[in-house]
Design a protein around this motif. Structure first.
Motif, PDB file in Angstrom:
ATOM      1  N   GLU A   1      -0.290   3.540  -5.958  1.00  0.00           N
ATOM      2  CA  GLU A   1      -1.518   4.260  -5.655  1.00  0.00           C
ATOM      3  C   GLU A   1      -2.347   3.419  -4.695  1.00  0.00           C
ATOM      4  O   GLU A   1      -2.867   2.367  -5.058  1.00  0.00           O
ATOM      5  CB  GLU A   1      -2.315   4.519  -6.947  1.00  0.00           C
ATOM      6  N   GLY A   2      -2.439   3.876  -3.438  1.00  0.00           N
ATOM      7  CA  GLY A   2      -3.227   3.144  -2.453  1.00  0.00           C
ATOM      8  C   GLY A   2      -2.449   2.097  -1.688  1.00  0.00           C
ATOM      9  O   GLY A   2      -3.024   1.377  -0.870  1.00  0.00           O
ATOM     10  N   TYR A   3      -1.164   1.969  -1.935  1.00  0.00           N
ATOM     11  CA  TYR A   3      -0.304   1.047  -1.188  1.00  0.00           C
ATOM     12  C   TYR A   3       1.120   1.603  -1.195  1.00  0.00           C
ATOM     13  O   TYR A   3       1.466   2.458  -2.002  1.00  0.00           O
ATOM     14  CB  TYR A   3      -0.343  -0.367  -1.782  1.00  0.00           C
ATOM     15  N   LEU A   4       1.944   1.091  -0.267  1.00  0.00           N
ATOM     16  CA  LEU A   4       3.309   1.596  -0.135  1.00  0.00           C
ATOM     17  C   LEU A   4       4.291   0.759  -0.956  1.00  0.00           C
ATOM     18  O   LEU A   4       4.405  -0.453  -0.770  1.00  0.00           O
ATOM     19  CB  LEU A   4       3.738   1.592   1.337  1.00  0.00           C
ATOM     20  N   GLU A   5       4.966   1.421  -1.854  1.00  0.00           N
ATOM     21  CA  GLU A   5       6.052   0.802  -2.638  1.00  0.00           C
ATOM     22  C   GLU A   5       7.088   1.882  -2.932  1.00  0.00           C
ATOM     23  O   GLU A   5       6.769   2.929  -3.512  1.00  0.00           O
ATOM     24  CB  GLU A   5       5.527   0.215  -3.952  1.00  0.00           C
ATOM     25  N   ARG A   6       8.320   1.620  -2.527  1.00  0.00           N
ATOM     26  CA  ARG A   6       9.398   2.601  -2.738  1.00  0.00           C
ATOM     27  C   ARG A   6      10.671   1.817  -3.001  1.00  0.00           C
ATOM     28  O   ARG A   6      11.291   1.276  -2.095  1.00  0.00           O
ATOM     29  CB  ARG A   6       9.532   3.498  -1.504  1.00  0.00           C
ATOM     30  N   THR A   7      11.054   1.739  -4.261  1.00  0.00           N
ATOM     31  CA  THR A   7      12.196   0.922  -4.646  1.00  0.00           C
ATOM     32  C   THR A   7      13.398   1.797  -4.995  1.00  0.00           C
ATOM     33  O   THR A   7      13.327   3.028  -4.974  1.00  0.00           O
ATOM     34  CB  THR A   7      11.836   0.009  -5.836  1.00  0.00           C
TER      35      THR A   7
END
Length: 508
Positions: free
Chosen positions: A73-79
């Motif tokens: 939420e509010g930042y990019l993270e895609r694992t």
């Protein structure tokens, strides 16, 4: 088994949420309007052959769209196979279909988009990068290479050239390169290259969830047999090309938008453990201390000096007079993590441990630096009456890019930069040839086939950060260079072009 030369291999054996998402997402994605010429072919880039609408405008919009698909939420993270990754998969598939590609998802979650020319028996050109990210990532790392490749093939489609491909061309969005979730890099590309061990299924993340668990949650078979089906037959693959932002400051300093890569540095990771005597910060005299923190600090500075000025610290036996300035070029050493116990402000630590990352293009030089540092650790720890141990955690040999592919990419980059509007005087020079200090999927794919890489300039050399930035015109240059590479090396020559070439030779 890899896809045969006549048709791609599809790996879906169970219904997947990916299929459901594709239907809903595709209606939301409207391609940019493209006008047509009198003969019915699309008119792109004002008729100048630069295809700005697709290779810049649409590509940049898609980068921003993919950059919003995040688990954070509010930042990019895609694992690896996270909910955001599943949503991104549906979007990427829709873009591949828009470019005229046949799509499927293999048993490690890699997304494939392929065009198979009629009656082609030649080895495929694979183009790819990774769709996963680090935590608090920028939107270009990995995604740039995927979307530029799709855009280049879309230009081939709308200009009527896709049918003229002389060999199969396939775009792959690898499911995992960063290794954030399972602390194991190249899950996606290693599966395609056939180097992923069966034991990977039992590797777990911080929550105790295994790779096998995650695959099953997303309707994959999650067996070693199924994963082995993602492996490509080396005889079916001719080469692999990857477009990636540089993640360094060299191209920006040279004022050049693109560079070709001669190789990817080898890497060694160490863990240094320093044991001393834990004690009270106020009662143990300085001369009687066995302080592992001070010893660790000296070792960190020693590592820095060794990598900045290796010839001053290497012994004759270690150096063998066989290292040149070129073999040590690009040598970098990093201490990225340091831990103390018990980590209290009024306690002399009992133990300190820290990580060491050593990278160089020359494997022998890197191994010599590792040996020398290990010797210096023991020597300096003896001097300070503390106990030290050096553990080897990881080692990977340097990967060299194919010379012919590199020359072809260099020629395509040079043609592109020369054609781009507003190019500077500096950009009229020779295309830079760089070494990559960062690891890439190309390292894993080198076990399968010959590789080539194209780097793209990024602002300040910043990556793995939301400050990561590639200028829109450099995104354009990357896509155009990849299109030009395919146009120059993969398209079959038409009868008209053959006749024009013969006439040119006759006239000369």
């Amino acid at each position: 088994m890899a896809p045969s030369s006549s048709r791609p291999l599809r790996q879906r054996h169970h219904p997947s949420p990916l299929l459901i998402l594709v239907v809903s997402v595709s209606v939301l994605l409207t391609p940019l309007p493209i006008s047509a010429t009198a003969d019915g072919l699309p008119e792109l880039g004002g008729g100048d052959g630069l295809y700005r609408e697709i290779l810049r405008d649409e590509t940049v919009l898609r980068l921003k769209e993919l950059g919003k698909i995040s688990d954070g939420e509010g930042y990019l993270e895609r694992t690896f196979l996270s909910p955001a990754s599943i949503r991104a998969t549906a979007v990427i598939i829709s873009w591949m279909k828009d470019a005229g590609l046949t799509t499927w998802v293999d048993q490690m979650g890699n997304i494939h988009g392929r065009f198979e020319p009629t009656n082609s028996t030649k080895e495929a050109l694979l183009i790819g990068s990774h769709m996963d990210t680090v935590v608090d990532a920028g939107m270009y790392d990995g995604s740039l290479g995927i979307i530029c490749a799709i855009s280049a093939l879309k230009v081939l489609k709308v200009t009527g050239k896709l049918q003229r491909l002389s060999r199969p061309v396939e775009v792959i969005a690898f499911s995992d390169e960063e290794g954030v979730r399972f602390q194991t890099t190249f899950l996606g590309s290693a599966a395609v290259a056939g180097t992923l061990p069966e034991s990977i299924l039992q590797v777990s993340d911080k929550s105790g969830t295994t790779v096998q668990d995650v695959l099953k949650m997303n309707s994959f078979e999650a067996t070693s047999t199924a994963i082995s089906q993602a492996k490509y037959n080396p005889e079916s693959v001719g080469s692999y090309v990857e477009v990636h932002l540089e993640q360094g400051p060299v191209l920006e300093a040279l004022r050049y938008p693109l560079g070709v890569v001669k190789g990817i540095a080898g890497q060694t990771r160490l863990k240094v453990i320093v044991d001393g005597s834990q004690g009270h910060a106020g009662t143990v005299p300085m001369k009687l201390r066995r302080d592992p923190m001070v010893a660790a600090a000296e070792l960190v500075v020693t590592l820095e000096r060794l990598c900045k000025e290796p010839n001053k610290l290497l012994t004759y036996d270690e150096e063998c007079n066989c290292f040149t300035e070129e073999s040590l070029a690009g040598l970098v050493c990093t201490v990225g993590e340091l831990n103390t116990w018990p980590s209290a402000s009024n306690v002399i630590p009992g133990q300190v441990n820290f990580t060491v990352d050593i990278r160089a293009m020359d494997d022998q030089a890197r191994e010599t630096i590792v040996t020398s540092f290990s010797r210096l650790v023991l020597q300096k720890c003896d001097d300070r009456l503390v106990d030290c141990k050096v553990e080897h955690k990881h080692s990977a040999a340097a990967t060299h890019c194919d010379q012919e592919l590199t020359s072809q990419l260099k020629r395509a980059a040079r043609s592109t930069v020369s054609a781009m509007p507003g190019r500077t005087v500096a950009a009229a020079g020779e295309t830079p040839v760089l070494m990559s200090g960062a690891g890439h999927d190309a390292m894993a794919m080198a076990w399968l086939t010959k590789i080539g890489m194209l780097f793209v300039r990024c602002r300040g050399g910043i990556s793995h950060s939301p400050e990561e930035c590639v200028m829109d015109d450099d995104v354009w240059a990357a896509g155009l260079a990849l299109f030009t590479f395919i146009d120059q090396n993969v398209l079959a020559v038409s009868e008209e072009e053959q006749e024009a070439g013969q006439n040119a030779v006759a006239e000369s």
